[in-house]
Design a protein around this motif. Structure first.
Motif, PDB file in Angstrom:
ATOM      1  N   GLN A 198       0.827  -1.201   0.000  1.00  0.00           N
ATOM      2  CA  GLN A 198       0.000   0.000   0.000  1.00  0.00           C
ATOM      3  C   GLN A 198       0.866   1.258   0.000  1.00  0.00           C
ATOM      4  OE1 GLN A 198      -2.992   0.137   3.091  1.00  0.00           O
ATOM      5  NE2 GLN A 198      -4.343   1.071   1.596  1.00  0.00           N
ATOM      6  N   VAL A 199       1.935   1.205   0.763  1.00  0.00           N
ATOM      7  CA  VAL A 199       2.868   2.336   0.774  1.00  0.00           C
ATOM      8  C   VAL A 199       3.400   2.572  -0.634  1.00  0.00           C
ATOM      9  CG1 VAL A 199       5.140   3.086   1.558  1.00  0.00           C
ATOM     10  CG2 VAL A 199       3.519   2.138   3.195  1.00  0.00           C
ATOM     11  N   PHE A 200       3.712   1.473  -1.332  1.00  0.00           N
ATOM     12  CA  PHE A 200       4.179   1.612  -2.711  1.00  0.00           C
ATOM     13  C   PHE A 200       3.104   2.226  -3.602  1.00  0.00           C
ATOM     14  CE2 PHE A 200       7.658  -1.277  -1.630  1.00  0.00           C
ATOM     15  CZ  PHE A 200       8.683  -0.611  -2.264  1.00  0.00           C
ATOM     16  N   THR A 201       1.863   1.816  -3.364  1.00  0.00           N
ATOM     17  CA  THR A 201       0.760   2.378  -4.142  1.00  0.00           C
ATOM     18  C   THR A 201       0.679   3.889  -3.944  1.00  0.00           C
ATOM     19  OG1 THR A 201      -0.459   0.340  -3.822  1.00  0.00           O
ATOM     20  CG2 THR A 201      -1.720   2.237  -4.586  1.00  0.00           C
ATOM     21  N   TYR A 202       0.746   4.292  -2.667  1.00  0.00           N
ATOM     22  CA  TYR A 202       0.677   5.730  -2.379  1.00  0.00           C
ATOM     23  C   TYR A 202       1.850   6.469  -3.015  1.00  0.00           C
ATOM     24  CZ  TYR A 202      -3.035   4.850   0.997  1.00  0.00           C
ATOM     25  OH  TYR A 202      -4.209   4.500   1.589  1.00  0.00           O
ATOM     26  N   LEU A 203       3.012   5.826  -2.942  1.00  0.00           N
ATOM     27  CA  LEU A 203       4.218   6.435  -3.491  1.00  0.00           C
ATOM     28  C   LEU A 203       4.064   6.644  -4.998  1.00  0.00           C
ATOM     29  CD1 LEU A 203       7.038   7.183  -2.359  1.00  0.00           C
ATOM     30  CD2 LEU A 203       7.836   5.054  -3.340  1.00  0.00           C
ATOM     31  N   LEU A 204       3.634   5.589  -5.679  1.00  0.00           N
ATOM     32  CA  LEU A 204       3.446   5.674  -7.136  1.00  0.00           C
ATOM     33  C   LEU A 204       2.406   6.738  -7.467  1.00  0.00           C
ATOM     34  CD1 LEU A 204       3.395   1.897  -8.110  1.00  0.00           C
ATOM     35  CD2 LEU A 204       5.122   3.577  -8.716  1.00  0.00           C
TER      36      LEU A 204
END
Lengths: 411, 233
Positions: free
Chosen positions: A283-289
């Motif tokens: 999810q953190v990666f999703t937010y980052l992207l």
């Protein structure tokens, strides 16, 4: 007072009078929204993939393995551990705990299988019938062995989908015979496919046999008769999982007579907490992207502001004329704001379509599930509209505040 | 209905140009009755443009009082001024100021859009006005497809769209050749004879002579105000 319909037609007319410029301006927002939508969808897809593959191990599941938890994190090697510390009695005792839906002790072994003229090296798991319930697994074809077959150490096996496919590509595996370590076994069922686990292991590359059969005939006599390599404990609900984990730990420490301060000789793995951690990471990666893509949306907004400012300068005389003919400041403000919002909203919708198409292409390329929530789509549209309002506000305000006398004098 | 349309009393307009204060208007008083057709003439810097801006509700005087069709210009808010320009004034410009994207008909409709007139009614009124200025056959043409004289006729139709109490023309023949200019002035005379009150602001005495009354300005003052007809008679 200007009618809304006239406002809309006036704005759309202004945009259509310079189609290339309008399209290029909207392109900034198109790219921004498309990348946000695609990146968030990709991230959500990866997240769903991780959650799904971990959940495929079994939900509300605790896995007890021998050996102490290693420092530096959760050790996921299943059935590892050099010491035979878990016994069938331990499994039975765990079964008496409150909130336990199913307990499945199992013994893992590796073996070379010969069947149908083919060889296959795979895991053999000796299990009890409750294993299916504990692991949320099911039989796709044939049947599973029952309690009495398990007690009698019958020579029957149930194949994972991969094994069935590799050894019995052209024939119905049910009723076929296979040889394991020299003994012959009857295939009575084939399991449903679980696919890869979250850790890259093919869960379908497995053969299930009765626990007693494996203990007596396959894993051999080098181990004590009553030990198991793993105990799967399924809780009735996710809410009970943490408490149950503690209960299992206390129970086993007591049964194994481990003194306070000494290390456990077993490890209880909580799959839902692993799932949660993995899901949070993705999810953190999703937010980052999404965040990185949002920057391009911002750039698109600046593009709109830039072009609107140019447009106000170019149309200074027109604005002066409109004011002389009776346009109020609010009429001018609304017209230019509407032009900006129309550009960004149109860009948002085209961007959404492109983003969905891009997400579809990427997820099928990476073999991920396509996850596009209506909320995300709506938010992308709303956000693009907001970009138009924010970045159109200043140019529109400049237009509205123009002094008509100065504006009319401008060439 | 009052007989007087414009009542200007001791109008003063000051501009700050750096350290210098410019008296664009320096105590101007005059009145215009309804149905009049007059010209405000003067060289550049005489204050006639400032006068026009105030008459048109685009600017307000620094002091003094001007009442047009019952409205005290200095008292109006920005929004009321917009409404005043829309309802009371019909503007005609030297360079026509038609919107190039719109057809003749749509250009004439423009002030009625800001007046909130419904589309059907607007279209009928615009068509009727274009017929009246002799452009009934060219309603769908864009400004670029029309000659200068024709464009100014469209602008005149546009000025009349809101049935204004005052038609205000700024150098209306300035961008036209002399023959076309005469035709436009003839159209003004005809409109005046049909009841329109018209004020032309110009530096051109020939244009002023075509009207019924000439108000001459210099350095922010009115230096003469005479009826053209009475002098000719």
């Amino acid at each position: 007072m200007m009618r809304t319909a006239d406002l809309v037609s006036s704005a759309s007319r202004a945009l259509r009078s310079n189609p290339l410029r309008s399209a290029l301006t909207a392109l900034g927002v198109i790219i921004g929204v498309a990348s946000v939508v695609a990146m968030v969808a990709l991230g959500s897809g990866a997240q769903a993939m991780v959650e799904r593959s971990i959940a495929s191990l079994g939900s509300n599941l605790l896995i007890v393995v021998p050996g102490a938890q290693q420092s530096g994190g959760v050790r996921m090697a299943q059935g590892g551990g050099g010491r035979d510390t878990l016994t069938l009695d331990d499994a039975e005792a765990i079964g008496q705990l409150e909130g336990v839906l199913a307990v499945a002790p199992s013994q893992r072994s590796g073996a070379q299988i010969v069947a149908n003229g083919l060889n296959w090296n795979t895991r053999i798991e000796g299990v009890t019938p409750s294993y299916l319930l504990a692991r949320d697994w099911d039989v796709a074809q044939g049947r599973f062995f029952d309690e009495s077959e398990e007690r009698q150490a019958r020579r029957v096996v149930v194949l994972g989908a991969t094994v069935a496919r590799e050894l019995f590509a052209n024939v119905d595996p049910i009723g076929q015979t296979m040889r394991i370590n020299g003994g012959s076994y009857e295939v009575i069922g084939v399991l449903t496919s679980k696919g890869q686990s979250g850790f890259g292991m093919d869960q379908d590359d497995i053969v299930l046999a009765p626990l007693t059969t494996v203990k007596r005939r396959i894993s051999g006599r080098q181990r004590r008769a009553d030990t198991v390599s793993q105990i799967s404990v399924k809780a009735g609900s996710e809410g009970e999982l943490n408490r149950l984990q503690e209960d299992v730990e206390n129970l086993l420490r007591e049964r194994h007579r481990i003194r306070a301060g000494d290390d456990d000789d077993f490890t209880v793995q909580n799959l839902s907490s692993i799932t949660e951690t993995a899901a949070q990471t993705t999810q953190v990666f999703t937010y980052l992207l999404g965040g990185i893509s949002a920057v391009s949306l911002l750039v698109g907004g600046i593009g709109i502001m830039n072009i609107m400012l140019v447009s106000v300068t170019e149309r200074t005389r027109e604005i002066g004329l409109r004011k002389a003919l009776g346009a109020r400041q609010s009429d001018i403000l609304h017209q230019f704001s509407l032009e900006a919002v129309t550009l960004s909203l149109a860009g948002g919708m085209i961007g959404l379509a492109l983003g969905v198409a891009g997400a579809w292409a990427m997820t099928s390329l990476f073999n991920l599930p396509l996850v596009i929530s209506p909320q995300n789509a709506l938010m992308a549209i709303a956000f693009s509209g907001l970009v138009g309002v924010l970045f159109g506000a200043y140019p529109a305000w400049r237009a509205a505040k123009l002094d008509p006398i100065e504006a009319l004098r401008r060439e | 209905m009052m007989a007087t349309l414009i009542e200007a009393n001791n109008l003063v307009k000051l501009y700050q140009m750096g350290d210098e204060t410019v008296h664009a208007l320096d105590g101007v008083s005059f009145s215009v009755p309804r149905g009049d057709y007059c010209a405000i003439v003067g060289p550049s810097g005489s204050g006639k443009s400032t006068m026009m801006n105030i008459l048109g509700g685009l600017d307000t005087p620094t002091s003094g009082r001007i009442v047009i069709d019952g409205a005290d210009i200095a008292e109006l808010s920005d929004e009321q001024l917009a409404g005043f320009r829309n309802k009371t004034i019909g503007f005609i410009f030297q360079s026509f100021n038609l919107l190039p994207r719109l057809s003749a008909l749509e250009n004439v409709e423009l002030p009625m859009i800001y007046g909130g007139v419904l589309p059907k009614e607007r279209r009928e009124r615009a068509a009727e006005l274009l017929h009246r200025v002799g452009l009934g056959e060219r309603m769908g043409h864009r400004p670029t497809q029309l000659s200068g004289g024709q464009q100014q006729r469209v602008a005149i139709a546009r000025a009349l769209a809101g049935r204004p109490a005052l038609v205000l023309a700024d150098e209306p023949t300035g961008a036209l050749d002399s023959n076309t200019g005469k035709e436009i002035l003839a159209l003004f005379s005809q409109l005046n004879s049909e009841g329109a009150t018209i004020v032309i602001v110009t530096h051109d005495h020939e244009v002023a002579a075509a009207t019924r009354r000439t108000i001459e300005m210099r350095d922010g003052h009115i230096v003469s105000d005479r009826q053209n007809g009475s002098r000719a008679a």
